[in-house]
Write an enzyme that holds these catalytic residues in place. Structure first.
Site, PDB file in Angstrom:
ATOM      1  N   PHE A 171       0.809  -1.219   0.000  1.00  0.00           N
ATOM      2  CA  PHE A 171       0.000   0.000   0.000  1.00  0.00           C
ATOM      3  C   PHE A 171       0.838   1.262   0.000  1.00  0.00           C
ATOM      4  O   PHE A 171       0.404   2.302  -0.502  1.00  0.00           O
ATOM      5  CB  PHE A 171      -0.929   0.017   1.228  1.00  0.00           C
ATOM      6  CG  PHE A 171      -0.250   0.436   2.508  1.00  0.00           C
ATOM      7  CD1 PHE A 171      -0.134   1.779   2.848  1.00  0.00           C
ATOM      8  CD2 PHE A 171       0.295  -0.505   3.376  1.00  0.00           C
ATOM      9  CE1 PHE A 171       0.504   2.174   4.019  1.00  0.00           C
ATOM     10  CE2 PHE A 171       0.931  -0.127   4.543  1.00  0.00           C
ATOM     11  CZ  PHE A 171       1.033   1.227   4.866  1.00  0.00           C
ATOM     12  N   LYS A 195      -1.053  -7.704  -8.890  1.00  0.00           N
ATOM     13  CA  LYS A 195      -1.953  -7.748  -7.741  1.00  0.00           C
ATOM     14  C   LYS A 195      -1.572  -6.606  -6.802  1.00  0.00           C
ATOM     15  O   LYS A 195      -0.609  -6.707  -6.040  1.00  0.00           O
ATOM     16  CB  LYS A 195      -1.860  -9.073  -7.002  1.00  0.00           C
ATOM     17  CG  LYS A 195      -2.839  -9.146  -5.830  1.00  0.00           C
ATOM     18  CD  LYS A 195      -2.421 -10.132  -4.791  1.00  0.00           C
ATOM     19  CE  LYS A 195      -3.276  -9.999  -3.526  1.00  0.00           C
ATOM     20  NZ  LYS A 195      -3.200  -8.668  -2.890  1.00  0.00           N
ATOM     21  N   GLU A 273      11.265  -7.686  -1.902  1.00  0.00           N
ATOM     22  CA  GLU A 273      11.640  -6.444  -1.215  1.00  0.00           C
ATOM     23  C   GLU A 273      10.767  -6.372   0.021  1.00  0.00           C
ATOM     24  O   GLU A 273       9.599  -6.007  -0.054  1.00  0.00           O
ATOM     25  CB  GLU A 273      11.437  -5.241  -2.150  1.00  0.00           C
ATOM     26  CG  GLU A 273      12.243  -4.018  -1.726  1.00  0.00           C
ATOM     27  CD  GLU A 273      11.565  -3.243  -0.622  1.00  0.00           C
ATOM     28  OE1 GLU A 273      11.980  -3.409   0.547  1.00  0.00           O
ATOM     29  OE2 GLU A 273      10.631  -2.490  -0.904  1.00  0.00           O
ATOM     30  N   CYS A 307       9.438   1.488   3.425  1.00  0.00           N
ATOM     31  CA  CYS A 307      10.367   0.396   3.739  1.00  0.00           C
ATOM     32  C   CYS A 307      11.748   0.945   4.061  1.00  0.00           C
ATOM     33  O   CYS A 307      12.527   0.315   4.784  1.00  0.00           O
ATOM     34  CB  CYS A 307      10.429  -0.595   2.588  1.00  0.00           C
ATOM     35  SG  CYS A 307      10.749   0.158   0.992  1.00  0.00           S
ATOM     36  N   GLU A 405      10.822  -4.407  12.936  1.00  0.00           N
ATOM     37  CA  GLU A 405      10.332  -3.275  12.152  1.00  0.00           C
ATOM     38  C   GLU A 405       8.888  -2.972  12.545  1.00  0.00           C
ATOM     39  O   GLU A 405       8.001  -3.807  12.351  1.00  0.00           O
ATOM     40  CB  GLU A 405      10.395  -3.567  10.656  1.00  0.00           C
ATOM     41  CG  GLU A 405       9.873  -2.402   9.822  1.00  0.00           C
ATOM     42  CD  GLU A 405       9.729  -2.734   8.341  1.00  0.00           C
ATOM     43  OE1 GLU A 405       9.940  -1.842   7.509  1.00  0.00           O
ATOM     44  OE2 GLU A 405       9.375  -3.891   8.024  1.00  0.00           O
ATOM     45  N   GLY A 467      14.600   7.935  -0.070  1.00  0.00           N
ATOM     46  CA  GLY A 467      14.759   8.792  -1.233  1.00  0.00           C
ATOM     47  C   GLY A 467      15.706   8.260  -2.274  1.00  0.00           C
ATOM     48  O   GLY A 467      16.482   9.010  -2.865  1.00  0.00           O
TER      49      GLY A 467
END
Length: 517
Positions: A171, A195, A273, A307, A405, A467
């Protein structure tokens, strides 16, 4: 985490956001009436901006996903023989359309994800940039020629399209991650079944409509990109079908642990990832003005839901007090609120689960000896929207919660005395995506990017962990998954390699001097 009644946030109405979304979809070429038509399988579109449900849209079921794979495979069989520079024209046209409809795609990202306008526009610009990169790449899908030990022979490599690429996106970057994969896959001669995250169905619909228009404009086959917004149970064919040789998945470490062995069981390839527990080391020589700016954007941008979000700062004990004081001062001034309001820098968390995860992590951090020195407050808005103050927590050690995380704006601060100790702390987490060091000492910088320095896939000096530019390969090591997307030679993951030996002589010598009669 407490709620601040005094800091009430003014928000747009759900009707305004609904109209904004539908108008943007129509301008991008989406048949909104068909999208929201009654169906047995539905997805509810929710906006984190207000926490309201906007409307329901049609969802794909298991049969739809299988049909999408078949359609994309048929398109691939046509597309693979089209010359790569001609394939590049489709991606070039897609980039032109993304430029034209940049504001509309960004608006949908804002509605569905809650990104502030500049970040949403930046995501679309990233899509445009990868299209530019891929167009150039379409004339550079080069192999290599190696010397043969046999006279009159030529030894070389060629690269060929691999087939249908399954793209599973998250998302937080609902459009850019698709474009990283799709722009490369298309110029490599592949087709794509996408997807998207169910939380970002509208953005995916708009991007797919623009892709379809680009394909029509250049006369490319239909179904080179097929979007299937479906729940995980109905999407299993993407993981199991032999017609999908490559699956690129972005998401949690837990998701990766489910996907990787399943795809590998049929000898498919995964581009993963996954999680990031990104850190910056701040040394005594660092320019603290630069460090503070880099840390704040990386830690608080996108409300901590990247992430590559910075989740740890490892600062030398001699400057720890000064750095934390300066960071806390900036954190207290961060404008938090409606992402569509000019000047807002921090928008909402995506949903209640994200808020609960943040609350739980802060409670555990304090139980493990941490001290909250800034943030830790939920701003008063609506019952179902979650605007939180980015939070700084000083920790006595790298405890269990620090090694996990939490997809929220929590920044843990740790101290060190030697660079070896700092690097050991930096690397002592399961994830290995992005990293940074702030230093004006060349020896420290070189050590950090050396083999015994950062163990991450992205290693930065005097910039934050967020970035990344599209020209470099994006991805990480350890539980981040090891995949690479976007720039450099990431294109090779979307192709198959063939080693070719050509005998142009009148003899048939064997390699290694073998004599067979």
């Amino acid at each position: 985490m407490s709620t601040s009644i005094a800091a009430t946030i003014a928000l747009p109405t759900s009707d305004h956001l609904r109209d904004l979304a539908q108008d943007s979809l129509r301008r991008c070429g989406v048949d909104v009436d068909a999208l929201i038509a009654p169906s047995s399988s539905r997805i509810t579109v929710r906006t984190p901006v207000t926490g309201d449900d906007l409307f329901d849209v049609r969802a794909a079921d298991a049969a739809d996903v299988e049909s999408a794979i078949d359609a994309a495979h048929a398109a691939f069989l046509q597309w693979r023989t089209v010359p790569a520079p001609v394939r590049g024209q489709l991606v070039k046209r897609l980039g032109e359309l993304l430029t034209e409809y940049k504001a509309d795609v960004a608006a949908l990202i804002g509605v569905e994800v809650g990104k502030i306008t500049s970040e949403a526009l930046g995501e679309v610009q990233e899509m445009i940039d990868i299209c530019d990169f891929a167009v150039g790449l379409s004339r550079q899908l080069d192999g290599r020629t190696m010397p043969s030990e046999r006279p009159g022979h030529r030894l070389m490599e060629t690269w060929h399209p691999v087939g249908v690429v399954g793209v599973i996106s998250a998302f937080n970057f609902p459009a850019a991650v698709w474009s990283w994969n799709t722009a490369l896959a298309i110029v490599c001669g592949d087709a794509v079944v996408w997807k998207p995250a169910q939380l970002a169905t509208l953005t995916a619909a708009a991007c797919s409509a623009l892709f379809d228009r680009a394909a029509r404009d250049v006369g490319a086959p239909t179904n080179l990109n097929v979007m299937v917004s479906a729940n995980p149970a109905d999407s299993q064919a993407l993981l199991d079908s032999p017609q999908v040789p490559v699956v690129s998945a972005t998401g949690s470490e837990r998701m990766g642990r489910q996907i990787a062995p399943r795809v590998a069981a049929r000898f498919g390839r995964s581009i993963l990832e996954l999680g990031g527990n990104n850190a910056a080391i701040v040394t005594p020589s660092a320019d603290l003005d630069i460090a503070v700016r880099g840390i704040v954007f990386a830690a608080a941008g996108t409300a901590g839901q990247r992430c590559t979000t910075m989740r740890r700062v490892i600062v030398h004990e001699s400057i720890a007090d000064e750095l934390t004081t300066r960071l806390a001062e900036v954190y207290r001034r961060l404008p938090i609120g409606d992402p569509f309001t000019e000047g807002s820098l921090v928008g909402p968390l995506i949903d209640d689960r994200a808020f609960q995860n943040m609350t739980s992590a802060l409670e555990r951090a304090q139980e493990q000896g941490g001290t909250v020195i800034a943030g830790g407050v939920r701003r008063d808005s609506t019952a179902d929207s979650y605007y939180v103050e980015p939070t700084i927590v000083t920790m006595p050690a790298q405890t269990e919660v620090v090694c996990e995380e939490t997809f929220a704006p929590i920044l843990y601060v740790l101290t060190y005395s030697t660079l070896d100790q700092a690097i050991a702390l930096h690397n002592d987490v399961p994830q290995g995506l992005s990293s940074a060091i702030f230093t004006l000492n060349q020896r420290e910088a070189e050590r950090f990017i050396a083999a015994d320095g950062s163990d991450c896939g992205i290693v930065n000096v005097n910039i934050g962990t967020s970035g990344a530019e599209i020209g470099g390969a994006f991805g990480g090591e350890k539980t981040t998954g090891g995949g690479r997307e976007s720039g450099s030679d990431a294109w090779r993951a979307y192709m198959r390699r063939a080693t070719n030996t050509i005998n142009y002589s009148a003899e048939l010598p064997l390699a290694q001097g073998v004599n067979f009669g």
